[in-house]
Design an enzyme around this catalytic site. Structure first.
Site, PDB file in Angstrom:
ATOM      1  N   LYS A 286     -10.618   2.677  -1.252  1.00 54.08           N
ATOM      2  CA  LYS A 286     -10.662   2.020   0.057  1.00 54.08           C
ATOM      3  C   LYS A 286     -11.942   2.360   0.811  1.00 54.08           C
ATOM      4  CE  LYS A 286      -7.518   1.355   4.008  1.00 54.08           C
ATOM      5  NZ  LYS A 286      -6.167   1.737   4.485  1.00 54.08           N
TER       6      LYS A 286
ATOM      7  N   CYS B 227      -5.624  -2.752   2.835  1.00 53.30           N
ATOM      8  CA  CYS B 227      -5.218  -2.702   4.233  1.00 53.30           C
ATOM      9  C   CYS B 227      -6.388  -2.891   5.204  1.00 53.30           C
ATOM     10  CB  CYS B 227      -4.450  -1.416   4.514  1.00 53.30           C
ATOM     11  SG  CYS B 227      -3.399  -1.519   6.004  1.00 53.30           S
TER      12      CYS B 227
ATOM     13  N   GLU C 193       0.834  -1.206   0.000  1.00 53.42           N
ATOM     14  CA  GLU C 193       0.000   0.000   0.000  1.00 53.42           C
ATOM     15  C   GLU C 193       0.874   1.264   0.000  1.00 53.42           C
ATOM     16  OE1 GLU C 193      -3.658   1.852   2.720  1.00 53.42           O
ATOM     17  OE2 GLU C 193      -2.161   0.549   3.639  1.00 53.42           O
TER      18      GLU C 193
END
Length: 289
Positions: free
Chosen positions: A113, A150, A40
């Site tokens: 995200k 993540c 990431e």
């Protein structure tokens, strides 16, 4: 399909980080990898350690993004698929985004995200808006993949949604390490086991690529613990990186055999979505308001 996770540390100079990532991608491709996952926000240090307005200037539009353009050429040369984690600017909105580069160098699209952490050292809500793309899967040259970012990896709903949408493998670019309030707390085992559960619950391999190294910000510091890994479809780890070194992990899976196994095992056949209404609420009530 042969997949790879690359693990690296990041310094202050984007061009050096990009060169390191490219070197590891080339190493993975030389080992036969067809889909290669980079950690990431690999262009620099994990800037979310601090809340500093100058870091907002790191964001760039996807179209013409320097890292995306660079790796489009690399993907086309090596015939590899590259999910690229970038800081995206879209008008006045900023997102933590993955751009999916197919093996011909084309950009299939983006995922933003969905889950954003907001704790000491991981203050992402200062820098990013919650993703508005919804979960997505990508029909690449080599197979259909789902990509979360993540903190997304801690939510079983993310993995299950992508599995239901047809993903054959799950990929998670990551930046995780020590917790500033208690640097002695090591979450690496917990981190791995959560994703191992996603693999087993959905009967599909998981690939996680993390950074490593000690990064010092203005107000806090984090030691990123590496430990990138690949699981098989039962959740067993088949490759794992050390905590403190560059690494290229590879594994090969028979997608047709895995598809047969998923169908025969009955996990998707026996689902009861009519009973899952509490999942649509924050407080678990059975009748969403």
């Amino acid at each position: 399909m042969t997949v790879a996770a690359v693990q690296m540390s990041m310094g202050d100079r984007a061009e050096i980080n990009v060169a390191t990532a490219e070197r590891l991608v080339r190493d993975a491709a030389a080992q036969g990898a067809q889909v290669v996952l980079i950690p990431e926000l690999f262009e620099g240090p994990y800037f979310c350690k601090d809340q500093l307005p100058e870091h907002l200037d790191r964001a760039r539009p996807v179209d013409g993004h320097p890292a995306v353009e660079h790796f489009r050429a690399v993907a086309a040369e090596l015939d590899v698929v590259l999910p690229l984690s970038i800081y995206e600017r879209a008008g006045n909105a900023l997102f933590n985004t993955v751009a999916i580069v197919d093996a011909d160098g084309s950009v299939l699209g983006t995922y933003r995200k969905s889950h954003l952490p907001d704790g000491p050292g991981y203050t992402e809500k200062y820098y990013f808006s919650p993703g508005d793309t919804g979960f997505r899967v990508w029909h690449t040259r080599y197979g259909t993949i789902g990509v979360g970012i993540c903190w997304d990896q801690w939510f079983p709903e993310t993995a299950r949604a992508m599995a239901l949408m047809g993903a054959e493998m799950l990929f998670y670019p990551t930046a995780i390490g020590s917790e500033p309030p208690d640097p002695s707390w090591d979450s690496s085992g917990h981190w791995q086991r959560v994703m191992q559960g996603h693999a087993g619950a959905n009967l599909m391999p998981v690939v996680a690529a993390n950074r490593f190294g000690h990064e010092v910000g203005s107000t806090t510091e984090i030691t990123f613990y590496g430990s990138s890994f690949i699981t098989d479809a039962t959740g067993a780890k088949v490759a794992e990186a050390p905590r403190d070194a560059d690494a290229v992990l590879t594994a090969t899976f028979d997608l047709d055999a895995l598809r047969t196994q998923r169908t025969a095992w009955g996990l998707f056949r026996d689902r009861r979505p009519d009973l899952y209404h509490p999942l649509l609420t924050l407080d678990g009530t059975s009748n969403p308001r």
